[in-house]
Write a protein that holds these residues in place. Structure first.
Motif, PDB file in Angstrom:
ATOM      1  N   ALA A  34      51.256  40.060 -37.142  1.00 54.82           N
ATOM      2  CA  ALA A  34      50.026  40.633 -37.699  1.00 54.82           C
ATOM      3  C   ALA A  34      49.205  41.336 -36.621  1.00 54.82           C
ATOM      4  CB  ALA A  34      49.200  39.525 -38.356  1.00 54.82           C
ATOM      5  N   LEU A  35      49.083  40.721 -35.452  1.00 49.59           N
ATOM      6  CA  LEU A  35      48.336  41.345 -34.359  1.00 49.59           C
ATOM      7  C   LEU A  35      48.991  42.645 -33.903  1.00 49.59           C
ATOM      8  CD1 LEU A  35      47.403  38.186 -32.238  1.00 49.59           C
ATOM      9  CD2 LEU A  35      45.871  39.585 -33.636  1.00 49.59           C
ATOM     10  N   VAL A  36      50.300  42.630 -33.831  1.00 51.05           N
ATOM     11  CA  VAL A  36      51.016  43.853 -33.441  1.00 51.05           C
ATOM     12  C   VAL A  36      50.798  44.952 -34.470  1.00 51.05           C
ATOM     13  CG1 VAL A  36      53.312  44.857 -33.085  1.00 51.05           C
ATOM     14  CG2 VAL A  36      52.750  42.655 -32.065  1.00 51.05           C
ATOM     15  N   ALA A  37      50.853  44.580 -35.776  1.00 53.33           N
ATOM     16  CA  ALA A  37      50.668  45.580 -36.829  1.00 53.33           C
ATOM     17  C   ALA A  37      49.260  46.149 -36.835  1.00 53.33           C
ATOM     18  CB  ALA A  37      51.001  44.962 -38.190  1.00 53.33           C
ATOM     19  N   VAL A  38      48.261  45.300 -36.544  1.00 44.36           N
ATOM     20  CA  VAL A  38      46.869  45.749 -36.593  1.00 44.36           C
ATOM     21  C   VAL A  38      46.492  46.539 -35.339  1.00 44.36           C
ATOM     22  CG1 VAL A  38      44.469  44.975 -36.633  1.00 44.36           C
ATOM     23  CG2 VAL A  38      46.170  43.901 -38.139  1.00 44.36           C
ATOM     24  N   PHE A  39      46.806  46.001 -34.174  1.00 39.20           N
ATOM     25  CA  PHE A  39      46.315  46.596 -32.935  1.00 39.20           C
ATOM     26  C   PHE A  39      47.337  47.501 -32.244  1.00 39.20           C
ATOM     27  CE2 PHE A  39      43.850  42.633 -33.378  1.00 39.20           C
ATOM     28  CZ  PHE A  39      42.572  43.183 -33.383  1.00 39.20           C
ATOM     29  N   GLY A  40      48.600  47.417 -32.630  1.00 38.65           N
ATOM     30  CA  GLY A  40      49.619  48.250 -31.992  1.00 38.65           C
ATOM     31  C   GLY A  40      49.331  49.731 -32.064  1.00 38.65           C
ATOM     32  N   PRO A  41      49.101  50.287 -33.273  1.00 34.96           N
ATOM     33  CA  PRO A  41      48.813  51.724 -33.353  1.00 34.96           C
ATOM     34  C   PRO A  41      47.538  52.116 -32.610  1.00 34.96           C
ATOM     35  CG  PRO A  41      49.459  50.862 -35.489  1.00 34.96           C
ATOM     36  CD  PRO A  41      49.258  49.680 -34.596  1.00 34.96           C
ATOM     37  N   VAL A  42      46.571  51.198 -32.537  1.00 32.34           N
ATOM     38  CA  VAL A  42      45.312  51.517 -31.850  1.00 32.34           C
ATOM     39  C   VAL A  42      45.519  51.596 -30.344  1.00 32.34           C
ATOM     40  CG1 VAL A  42      42.954  50.737 -31.424  1.00 32.34           C
ATOM     41  CG2 VAL A  42      43.977  50.447 -33.687  1.00 32.34           C
ATOM     42  N   LEU A  43      46.265  50.640 -29.797  1.00 32.28           N
ATOM     43  CA  LEU A  43      46.432  50.567 -28.352  1.00 32.28           C
ATOM     44  C   LEU A  43      47.539  51.474 -27.831  1.00 32.28           C
ATOM     45  CD1 LEU A  43      46.097  46.681 -27.897  1.00 32.28           C
ATOM     46  CD2 LEU A  43      44.322  48.432 -27.607  1.00 32.28           C
ATOM     47  N   LEU A  44      48.609  51.641 -28.582  1.00 29.95           N
ATOM     48  CA  LEU A  44      49.776  52.374 -28.076  1.00 29.95           C
ATOM     49  C   LEU A  44      50.099  53.619 -28.867  1.00 29.95           C
ATOM     50  CD1 LEU A  44      52.155  49.328 -27.358  1.00 29.95           C
ATOM     51  CD2 LEU A  44      50.666  50.535 -25.758  1.00 29.95           C
ATOM     52  N   GLY A  45      49.234  53.967 -29.827  1.00 33.42           N
ATOM     53  CA  GLY A  45      49.515  55.132 -30.651  1.00 33.42           C
ATOM     54  C   GLY A  45      49.629  56.417 -29.842  1.00 33.42           C
ATOM     55  N   ARG A  73      59.425  60.376 -25.336  1.00 34.71           N
ATOM     56  CA  ARG A  73      58.426  59.424 -25.837  1.00 34.71           C
ATOM     57  C   ARG A  73      58.887  57.991 -25.567  1.00 34.71           C
ATOM     58  NH1 ARG A  73      58.236  62.268 -31.714  1.00 34.71           N
ATOM     59  NH2 ARG A  73      60.483  61.895 -31.319  1.00 34.71           N
ATOM     60  N   ASP A  74      57.936  57.131 -25.312  1.00 36.01           N
ATOM     61  CA  ASP A  74      58.252  55.740 -24.971  1.00 36.01           C
ATOM     62  C   ASP A  74      58.739  54.985 -26.208  1.00 36.01           C
ATOM     63  OD1 ASP A  74      57.752  53.568 -22.703  1.00 36.01           O
ATOM     64  OD2 ASP A  74      57.163  52.703 -24.631  1.00 36.01           O
ATOM     65  N   ILE A  75      59.966  54.467 -26.146  1.00 39.50           N
ATOM     66  CA  ILE A  75      60.572  53.803 -27.307  1.00 39.50           C
ATOM     67  C   ILE A  75      59.875  52.480 -27.596  1.00 39.50           C
ATOM     68  CG2 ILE A  75      62.683  52.720 -28.162  1.00 39.50           C
ATOM     69  CD1 ILE A  75      64.255  54.867 -26.675  1.00 39.50           C
ATOM     70  N   ALA A  76      59.507  51.723 -26.595  1.00 40.73           N
ATOM     71  CA  ALA A  76      58.838  50.439 -26.819  1.00 40.73           C
ATOM     72  C   ALA A  76      57.522  50.640 -27.558  1.00 40.73           C
ATOM     73  CB  ALA A  76      58.594  49.739 -25.485  1.00 40.73           C
ATOM     74  N   ALA A  77      56.764  51.654 -27.162  1.00 40.06           N
ATOM     75  CA  ALA A  77      55.508  51.934 -27.846  1.00 40.06           C
ATOM     76  C   ALA A  77      55.748  52.359 -29.294  1.00 40.06           C
ATOM     77  CB  ALA A  77      54.745  53.034 -27.099  1.00 40.06           C
ATOM     78  N   ARG A  78      56.807  53.131 -29.525  1.00 42.30           N
ATOM     79  CA  ARG A  78      57.111  53.578 -30.901  1.00 42.30           C
ATOM     80  C   ARG A  78      57.549  52.410 -31.785  1.00 42.30           C
ATOM     81  NH1 ARG A  78      57.765  58.939 -31.876  1.00 42.30           N
ATOM     82  NH2 ARG A  78      59.608  58.718 -33.225  1.00 42.30           N
ATOM     83  N   VAL A  79      58.288  51.444 -31.201  1.00 45.59           N
ATOM     84  CA  VAL A  79      58.676  50.259 -31.970  1.00 45.59           C
ATOM     85  C   VAL A  79      57.437  49.448 -32.367  1.00 45.59           C
ATOM     86  CG1 VAL A  79      59.885  48.044 -31.851  1.00 45.59           C
ATOM     87  CG2 VAL A  79      60.981  50.103 -30.979  1.00 45.59           C
ATOM     88  N   VAL A  80      56.499  49.309 -31.449  1.00 43.89           N
ATOM     89  CA  VAL A  80      55.269  48.573 -31.747  1.00 43.89           C
ATOM     90  C   VAL A  80      54.448  49.296 -32.804  1.00 43.89           C
ATOM     91  CG1 VAL A  80      53.070  47.800 -30.795  1.00 43.89           C
ATOM     92  CG2 VAL A  80      55.181  47.453 -29.492  1.00 43.89           C
ATOM     93  N   VAL A  81      54.283  50.606 -32.665  1.00 43.83           N
ATOM     94  CA  VAL A  81      53.485  51.373 -33.620  1.00 43.83           C
ATOM     95  C   VAL A  81      54.132  51.374 -34.999  1.00 43.83           C
ATOM     96  CG1 VAL A  81      52.638  53.689 -34.167  1.00 43.83           C
ATOM     97  CG2 VAL A  81      52.457  52.813 -31.831  1.00 43.83           C
ATOM     98  N   ALA A  82      55.460  51.384 -35.052  1.00 46.24           N
ATOM     99  CA  ALA A  82      56.160  51.423 -36.343  1.00 46.24           C
ATOM    100  C   ALA A  82      56.015  50.121 -37.130  1.00 46.24           C
ATOM    101  CB  ALA A  82      57.642  51.718 -36.117  1.00 46.24           C
ATOM    102  N   THR A  83      55.520  49.065 -36.477  1.00 47.04           N
ATOM    103  CA  THR A  83      55.386  47.764 -37.153  1.00 47.04           C
ATOM    104  C   THR A  83      54.467  47.858 -38.361  1.00 47.04           C
ATOM    105  OG1 THR A  83      55.712  46.625 -35.038  1.00 47.04           O
ATOM    106  CG2 THR A  83      54.753  45.348 -36.840  1.00 47.04           C
ATOM    107  N   ARG A  84      53.339  48.549 -38.239  1.00 44.42           N
ATOM    108  CA  ARG A  84      52.378  48.608 -39.338  1.00 44.42           C
ATOM    109  C   ARG A  84      52.986  49.260 -40.571  1.00 44.42           C
ATOM    110  NH1 ARG A  84      46.615  51.502 -38.514  1.00 44.42           N
ATOM    111  NH2 ARG A  84      46.315  49.650 -37.187  1.00 44.42           N
ATOM    112  N   LEU A  85      53.588  50.432 -40.424  1.00 39.93           N
ATOM    113  CA  LEU A  85      54.160  51.132 -41.580  1.00 39.93           C
ATOM    114  C   LEU A  85      55.311  50.339 -42.180  1.00 39.93           C
ATOM    115  CD1 LEU A  85      54.235  53.626 -43.378  1.00 39.93           C
ATOM    116  CD2 LEU A  85      55.795  54.684 -41.717  1.00 39.93           C
TER     117      LEU A  85
END
Length: 638
Positions: A34-45, A73-85
């Motif tokens: 849940a934290l990754v889905a909420v804050f991931g796009p904000v921090l690593l978008g 593009r950084d793959i780790a950041a994209r994996v984190v950002v993709a969590t929300r969608l």
């Protein structure tokens, strides 16, 4: 029991479950995702979207944990950002699947026979269709894109969810407490919400949570094939597709989104297990009402209740099952206001089925015919009994909903039929529990049936019948499986209830000693027929039917000599509907003659308040036969 009390109890069970190892693991996993889905796009978008042509297709490094893609593009950041969608689309598809599955799964239990069968058949066909092909077919129908994939994956989950719910509700809908709710007039929506869904909560929640993991995989698969999420959006499936060609060069880049799918799927499974343990109840077909039969003209009643005071009259009552087998073969009886009548006989004689027919509870495919009048109303035309009839079943655990508190179940009767508020109904439930001598009724009202002893559960069922103003109590083997002391308490309680409420009692039992303590008149059944009706005072020495005599002789008393051989009945009772011509007891009767095997004896007068269906009853003059009642007030010799 208030909503606040119920919510507090649920919070307590959930908190207790979360303190277990599996609960701690599930809670931790859910919080992390849940934290990754909420804050991931904000921090690593921004980092996930940044194109760096100087770092295209780099491998794993300190700057880029999983490497970079073809645009740098950084793959780790994209994996984190993709969590929300990914989670949002998965939960939407799960909601569609669970909602549709519950709707199709529950409706056959509350709708009519034909429509219910049609829905069941449709679900069966869809379940038989290969799931992957069905998913791809739906994806083609709804088209490429996130919206089409949500509907495709969600609708593909509906058939298996509906089949599970159908199987679960089939056993729950056939329970006594559901039948009682139908008699009480509980509406279909309330029947589903109050009695069906709570008892299938655990397996349904567990299946839905596990299915959410499957939906996550299916949705990622569609995106991997190019049928799901489209650029510029991306989820884990699309990331896996982009990096698949580099799996031998930079395997971490391809495995990272795949590992996210697997670990999140496990999280859904753990969360479902925790929710099921905390809030569910393990519980495993709905009775379909037989088509109403045209009422026939009632013949004169023979019961001692009298013409003007009988609260219940049945004439030529028959219960027929497919193949023409009749388990009840023409029972006529009456119960007077305030009268206690016992219905006795061996197991399989038709006692309980007669009681179910009187209460309009015979399960499908049984069909009830004959005339039934209760309190002056024709039950064949209008089967609603309200609170005027109370039924005490042999197994109180089958009459009490295991998912609800006892007080809540009792209060529902007053809410539905007496129009009382929730608070008034709860107070009446506590009062009724106290009336049946349950100690600490306020505390006991907040407990569930499994927290009651066997005798207390039976008292609670009696209290449920007293929530209204019953004119007749049908007690079907109420003391079976109880010890002698508790049996005596239950029998005394029934006697007190009769004295206080003025209700009539129809007591069904195979124990003549129990009937003799409570009842004033005894009806003896054999082979689906009443073979003798007599006052209870004549039971010990005045029984005329050989079968009744054998039943009495098989019961020892305190004065019976220990060396006395008890009476036995040779042979076996007839199979339901298996009796041919003649007396059904003739194959086991030592007094049987040729006529007994050819002609069935009618129930005929044998003295004041005494009738017997026997050609050669015990105590009759040699060669004499009883007189047949052919019309009211007129008797002729047979």
């Amino acid at each position: 029991m208030s909503h606040q009390d119920h919510d507090a109890s649920l919070r307590y069970r959930l908190g207790r479950t979360l303190r277990t190892p599996i609960g701690i693991t599930a809670l931790t996993a859910c919080l992390v995702v849940a934290l990754v889905a909420v804050f991931g796009p904000v921090l690593l978008g921004e980092q996930a979207a940044r194109v760096d042509t100087d770092a295209i297709n780099e491998g794993s490094s300190a700057a880029h944990l999983f490497g970079t893609d073809q645009l740098g593009r950084d793959i780790a950041a994209r994996v984190v950002v993709a969590t929300r969608l990914t989670l949002r689309l998965t939960l939407l598809a799960t909601a569609i699947g669970v909602g549709g599955g519950l709707l199709l799964g529950v409706t056959p239990s509350v709708l009519g026979r034909r429509l219910g069968r049609l829905i069941t058949a449709v679900v069966g066909v869809l379940v038989a269709f290969p799931g992957l092909l069905f998913l791809l077919f739906l994806a083609t129908v709804f088209g490429v894109g996130s919206t089409g994939a949500v509907f495709a994956v969600g609708l593909a989950m509906v058939p298996p969810m509906a089949r599970l719910v159908q199987n679960l509700t089939a056993s729950v809908a056939g329970s006594d407490y559901v039948s009682a709710a139908r008699i009480l007039g509980v509406g279909r929506f309330r029947l589903v919400v109050r009695h069906l869904l709570p008892n299938i909560a655990e397996p349904s929640v567990l299946f839905a949570a596990q299915a959410a993991g499957g939906i996550l995989v299916a949705f990622s698969g569609l995106s991997f094939l190019g049928l799901g999420v489209q650029p510029p959006e991306y989820d884990w499936g699309r990331l896996l597709n982009e990096q698949l060609s580099r799996v031998y060069v930079n395997p971490v880049a391809a495995l990272a989104p795949g590992a996210a799918v697997v670990l999140t799927g496990l999280m859904f499974g753990l969360a479902g297990e925790v929710l099921a343990q905390a809030g569910g109840r393990r519980a495993p077909r709905a009775r379909e009402t037989a088509p109403p039969q045209p009422p026939v003209e009632a013949s004169p009643d023979r019961g001692s209740g009298g013409e003007d005071t009988a609260v219940l009259r049945a004439h030529d009552l028959r219960v027929t099952f497919p193949g023409g087998r009749q388990a009840v073969r023409g029972v006529s009886l009456s119960v007077g206001a305030g009268e206690a009548v016992g219905l006795v006989g061996e197991s399989g004689s038709g006692k309980s089925l007669t009681a179910l027919a009187l209460a309009d509870l015979v399960p499908h495919p049984g069909r009830v015919t004959g005339t039934l009048r209760f309190d002056g109303n024709d039950l064949r035309a209008d089967p609603r009994l309200g609170t005027a009839l109370a039924m005490v079943f042999q197994d109180p655990m089958a009459s009490l909903n295991p998912a609800l508190r006892v007080g809540r179940q009792l209060a529902e009767v007053a809410e539905v039929h007496l129009g009382q508020s929730r608070r008034q109904a709860s107070q009446r439930a506590v009062d009724r529990l106290g009336a049946v001598r349950i100690p600490s009724p306020e505390r006991r009202a907040g407990q569930r049936p499994h927290e009651f002893s066997g005798g207390m559960r039976q008292r609670a069922v009696i209290a449920m019948g007293l929530m209204g103003d019953p004119k007749l109590i049908i007690a079907d083997e109420p003391t079976t499986a109880l010890d002698v002391a508790v049996q005596r308490q239950v029998l005394d309680l029934l006697a007190e209830v009769r004295a206080d409420s003025g209700a009539a009692l129809l007591l069904i039992s195979h124990d003549l000693a129990v009937v003799a303590q409570v009842c004033e008149r005894v009806l003896v059944m054999y082979g689906g027929l009443i073979v003798e009706s007599l006052p209870v005072t004549e039971l010990a020495g005045g029984a005329a039917h050989p079968y009744t005599r054998a039943l009495v002789g098989a019961v020892p008393t305190m004065s019976t000599d220990p060396g006395t051989e008890l009476a036995t009945i040779p042979g076996r009772p007839p199979e339901p509907g298996g009796t041919g011509g003649g007396c059904s007891f003739a194959p086991r009767c030592e007094r049987a003659r040729e006529r007994c095997h050819e002609d069935a004896p009618p129930l005929a007068g044998f003295g004041a308040g005494h009738e017997v269906a026997c050609w050669y009853p015990v105590g009759a003059p040699a060669g004499a036969v009883p007189v047949e009642i052919t019309s009211r007030g007129a008797e002729t010799a047979s």
